[in-house]
Design an enzyme around this catalytic site. Structure first.
Site, PDB file in Angstrom:
ATOM      1  N   ALA A  50      -8.285  -7.474  -2.373  1.00  0.00           N
ATOM      2  CA  ALA A  50      -7.752  -8.151  -3.565  1.00  0.00           C
ATOM      3  C   ALA A  50      -7.886  -7.232  -4.775  1.00  0.00           C
ATOM      4  O   ALA A  50      -8.477  -7.598  -5.782  1.00  0.00           O
ATOM      5  CB  ALA A  50      -8.506  -9.458  -3.791  1.00  0.00           C
ATOM      6  N   TYR A  90      -6.077  -3.802  -7.238  1.00  0.00           N
ATOM      7  CA  TYR A  90      -4.942  -3.552  -8.128  1.00  0.00           C
ATOM      8  C   TYR A  90      -3.618  -3.625  -7.370  1.00  0.00           C
ATOM      9  O   TYR A  90      -2.594  -3.966  -7.935  1.00  0.00           O
ATOM     10  CB  TYR A  90      -5.074  -2.161  -8.756  1.00  0.00           C
ATOM     11  N   ASN A 145      -9.788   0.096   0.344  1.00  0.00           N
ATOM     12  CA  ASN A 145     -10.016   1.442  -0.184  1.00  0.00           C
ATOM     13  C   ASN A 145      -9.882   2.513   0.894  1.00  0.00           C
ATOM     14  O   ASN A 145     -10.263   2.305   2.043  1.00  0.00           O
ATOM     15  CB  ASN A 145     -11.424   1.549  -0.757  1.00  0.00           C
ATOM     16  N   PHE A 204       5.240  14.621  -6.330  1.00  0.00           N
ATOM     17  CA  PHE A 204       6.350  15.034  -7.198  1.00  0.00           C
ATOM     18  C   PHE A 204       6.120  14.565  -8.634  1.00  0.00           C
ATOM     19  O   PHE A 204       6.355  15.312  -9.583  1.00  0.00           O
ATOM     20  CB  PHE A 204       7.678  14.448  -6.695  1.00  0.00           C
ATOM     21  N   CYS A 211      -4.325   7.303  -7.732  1.00  0.00           N
ATOM     22  CA  CYS A 211      -3.436   7.820  -6.679  1.00  0.00           C
ATOM     23  C   CYS A 211      -3.129   9.310  -6.727  1.00  0.00           C
ATOM     24  O   CYS A 211      -3.181   9.977  -5.699  1.00  0.00           O
ATOM     25  CB  CYS A 211      -2.122   7.060  -6.702  1.00  0.00           C
ATOM     26  N   PHE A 218      -7.058   5.258 -17.946  1.00  0.00           N
ATOM     27  CA  PHE A 218      -6.266   6.446 -17.565  1.00  0.00           C
ATOM     28  C   PHE A 218      -4.860   6.421 -18.131  1.00  0.00           C
ATOM     29  O   PHE A 218      -4.160   7.429 -18.137  1.00  0.00           O
ATOM     30  CB  PHE A 218      -6.267   6.643 -16.053  1.00  0.00           C
TER      31      PHE A 218
END
Ligand code: UDX
Ligand code: UDX
EC number: 1.1.1.22
Length: 615
Positions: free
Chosen positions: A144, A146, A222, A357, A407, A469
């Site tokens: 549960a 992001y 995770n 990218f 990520c 961030f």
């Protein structure tokens, strides 16, 4: 269960009225007194419209008005038609449930078929409780966070007939999802959750129960970067994924579709498939890769209107059936041409490549920002000129103090490791540079701060505005603010931090934590050592900047653009510095006030030119 279309006619059905199956809806409806079916869109594409010519007398049971048929979703159209037929046996929610159930169970394949069933049932006076023969689709999501939270909330909102349960090992997180204070800050999320929670969206810690009941299981747990052993510092640690797979195999009593939502190394699906099938007790598991492309801060928007949804599956008929089942879920609101289907490996690689990218664009523009500072060019002008080339495009060209987030770095490290493992060191090296430039950009920023302030910040108060961030999120994973603060602390600065969404506890934990430790469930994160003493955290930008020698802007929160910089200047030590790591302040205005301003990739302040060179 037999498909409805091939069901034999029941005794009691009026002979000669309902044609024998297969039943094109057109024939069925046209056989009804007073009904005509307008089929110019093609009935079996679901684009059907019912109308009843005025001159025909009203048949009992049927409505006066033609139903209004909303666009796109076959089930929604079918529900309208059901309502129009005054099929009072079922309440509104059951109607939806029923229609969805019918479609999904394979009894009917589109709204047209469904209507045929319904009309047949009504017309023949057959009282069939279809609820007994159709099963509602259930989705369970493991994790549960992001990704899992917002994605499932939007699925629940868009598919009222699907029951969605999000489960997590963290009791605290689930309690927060069930409260008014959701565990993550995401614009628009509150409203979506409020609309569906308790209706068809549930949050629970009863993992095994919901996994065993589900038809489709999303896994969004995770996948931290390994910190020791083989591939340390690069490879993904699949411990949580593996135990999730073993648990699924353990508790399952019916066939399941297992969907990879976490970002994983290529060929993870194969490993998971092996775990599931070797422990399956004869149950059929289909693994799909359905990588997430939402960006934080715009997650709900991204989920509502995705550029694309990507579904990778096995090329067997079972695999393709599973792909279709998941495609049907998204098709409730995503146009079909935006749902891309590929093989498993393409889907897995696409996710890593997309993030690589995107990160590469930022590192490219950040590399150019250093050159701009050295030459007197302005990186914003350069990025604009470059981005106007339609082959390049304008997005993701904002120079910054560096990219962060859960990520980009992790996925590139993953990519690098996979390349190395596949004997492609040159390719690995190429992508590694994207991270190296990002690290360089952060240390370049710290060096600028220290060099400008007479080569030392020891004992000086530095205000840090923004710790997340990026703006519109409270997420601090891999935020460049961590490295910048650590750099300044290394030079013995006293830091005062303000971020509108990040708590003191989180900041202290981030500054004390070892690299990569953040990507574990909260209660399994290593205990943080004592709080960093030279760091204070406030809930007010003016408080944070009071008495400071310098201000570092590390997140592009909109509110930082409209602060009263005159007031800030008046309360600071002189000379007063602003180091804008996101290029959001009006440099000329601040210089007029009296600040010495550093902005990434912009022509340097005369003051900075005279300071020691920056590495
Ligand atoms: C997660 C992963 O962190 C990321 O690697 C992956 O690419 C996508 O899924 P996110 O949702 O942002 O991304 O992470 P996080 O907010 O940390 O959520 C993961 C949740 O999984 C946590 O709430 C954690 O408690 C839960 N979890 C983890 C389990 O329920 N079971 C486990 O075994 C491990
Ligand atoms: C990213 C991808 O965009 C998303 O598709 C994927 O599913 C997850 O990873 P996210 O990390 O949430 O999403 O945020 P993103 O908007 O991509 O920003 C990443 C970082 O790059 C932030 O630190 C942001 O400030 C920085 N950034 C972004 C720049 O420095 N300059 C830019 O021009 C754009």
């Amino acid at each position: 269960m037999r498909p409805a279309r091939s069901r034999p006619r029941r005794a009691g059905a009026r002979r000669g009225v309902v044609p024998p199956g297969p039943w094109p809806l057109e024939n069925v409806l046209n056989a009804l007194p007073g009904f005509r079916v307008k089929s110019d869109f093609g009935l079996f594409a679901g684009e059907c419209a019912l109308y009843r010519p005025k001159q025909v007398s009203k048949p009992t049971n049927f409505s006066e008005q033609p139903p209004s048929l909303p666009p796109r979703s076959p089930s929604v159209r079918a529900v309208s038609a059901l309502r129009a037929l005054h099929w009072r046996e079922v309440s509104a929610i059951q109607e939806i449930w029923l229609c969805e159930g019918l479609c999904r169970s394979g009894m009917v394949s589109c709204a047209g078929d469904l209507l045929a069933v319904v009309v047949w049932v009504c017309f023949c006076g057959v009282r069939v409780d279809l609820r007994k023969v159709v099963k509602m689709v259930k989705i369970c999501c493991l994790g549960a966070g992001y990704v899992g939270g917002p994605t499932m909330a939007v699925i629940a909102l868009k598919c009222p007939a699907i029951e969605v349960v999000v489960v997590d090992i963290s009791v605290v997180r689930i309690a927060a999802w069930n409260s008014d204070q959701l565990p993550i800050y995401e614009p628009g999320l509150d409203e979506v959750v409020k609309q569906c929670r308790g209706r068809n969206l549930f949050f629970s810690t009863d993992i095994e129960k919901h996994v065993s009941e589900a038809d489709i299981i999303f896994v969004s747990v995770n996948t931290p970067t390994k910190t020791r052993g083989l591939g340390a510092g690069k490879a993904a640690d699949l411990t949580y994924w593996e135990s999730a797979a073993r648990m699924i195999a353990d508790v399952s009593k019916s066939d399941k579709i297992v969907v990879e939502k976490s970002t994983v190394p290529v060929k993870t699906a194969e490993a998971i498939e092996k775990i599931l099938t070797h422990n399956s007790k004869g149950i059929n598991f289909q693994i799909l890769s359905n990588p997430e492309f939402l960006a934080e801060g715009t997650a709900i928007q991204d989920l509502f209107k995705p550029d694309r949804v990507l579904i990778g599956g096995r090329e067997t008929s079972e695999g393709q059936k599973a792909v279709k089942a998941l495609k049907d879920v998204y098709a409730h609101w995503v146009p079909e041409d935006r749902i891309i289907t590929t093989n498993l490996w393409s889907a897995e690689i696409s996710k890593l490549a997309a993030n690589a990218f995107l990160a590469q664009r930022i590192s490219s523009v950040n590399a150019i920002s250093a050159l701009c500072e050295a030459t007197g060019a302005d990186v914003t002008e350069v990025a604009y000129a470059v981005g106007r080339d339609s082959r390049i495009g304008p997005k993701f060209l904002n120079a910054s103090v560096g990219f962060g987030g859960s990520c980009f770095q992790k996925d590139i490290l993953n990519l690098v490791y996979i390349c190395e493992c596949n004997g492609l060191p040159e390719v690995a090296h190429y992508w590694k540079q994207v991270i190296k430039i990002n690290d360089y950009q952060k240390s370049r920023f710290v060096n600028r701060v220290v060099a400008s302030m007479f080569n030392t910040v020891s004992g000086k108060k530095i205000a840090v505005l923004g710790f997340a961030f990026k703006k519109d999120t409270g997420d601090t994973r891999e935020t460049p603010a961590i490295d910048v603060c650590k750099g300044l602390l290394g030079d013995k600065a006293a830091i005062s931090i303000y971020d509108p969404q990040v708590t003191e506890d989180q900041i202290q934990r981030d500054l004390a934590m070892n690299k990569f430790d953040w990507d574990h469930p909260l209660h399994l994160q290593p205990m943080s050592p004592t709080a960093v003493k030279q760091v204070s955290v406030t809930w007010d930008a003016y408080e944070a900047t009071k008495g400071a020698h310098g201000v570092c802007i590390l997140t592009e929160w909109d509110e930082f653009k409209t602060l009263d910089y005159q007031r800030i200047y008046d309360n600071m030590q002189k000379p007063a510095f602003v180091f804008d790591g996101r290029n959001i302040v009006n440099v000329d205005k601040l210089r007029e006030i009296g600040f010495i301003v550093y902005s990434i990739g912009k022509p340097l302040d005369a003051w900075l030119k005279d300071m020691p060179a920056v590495a």
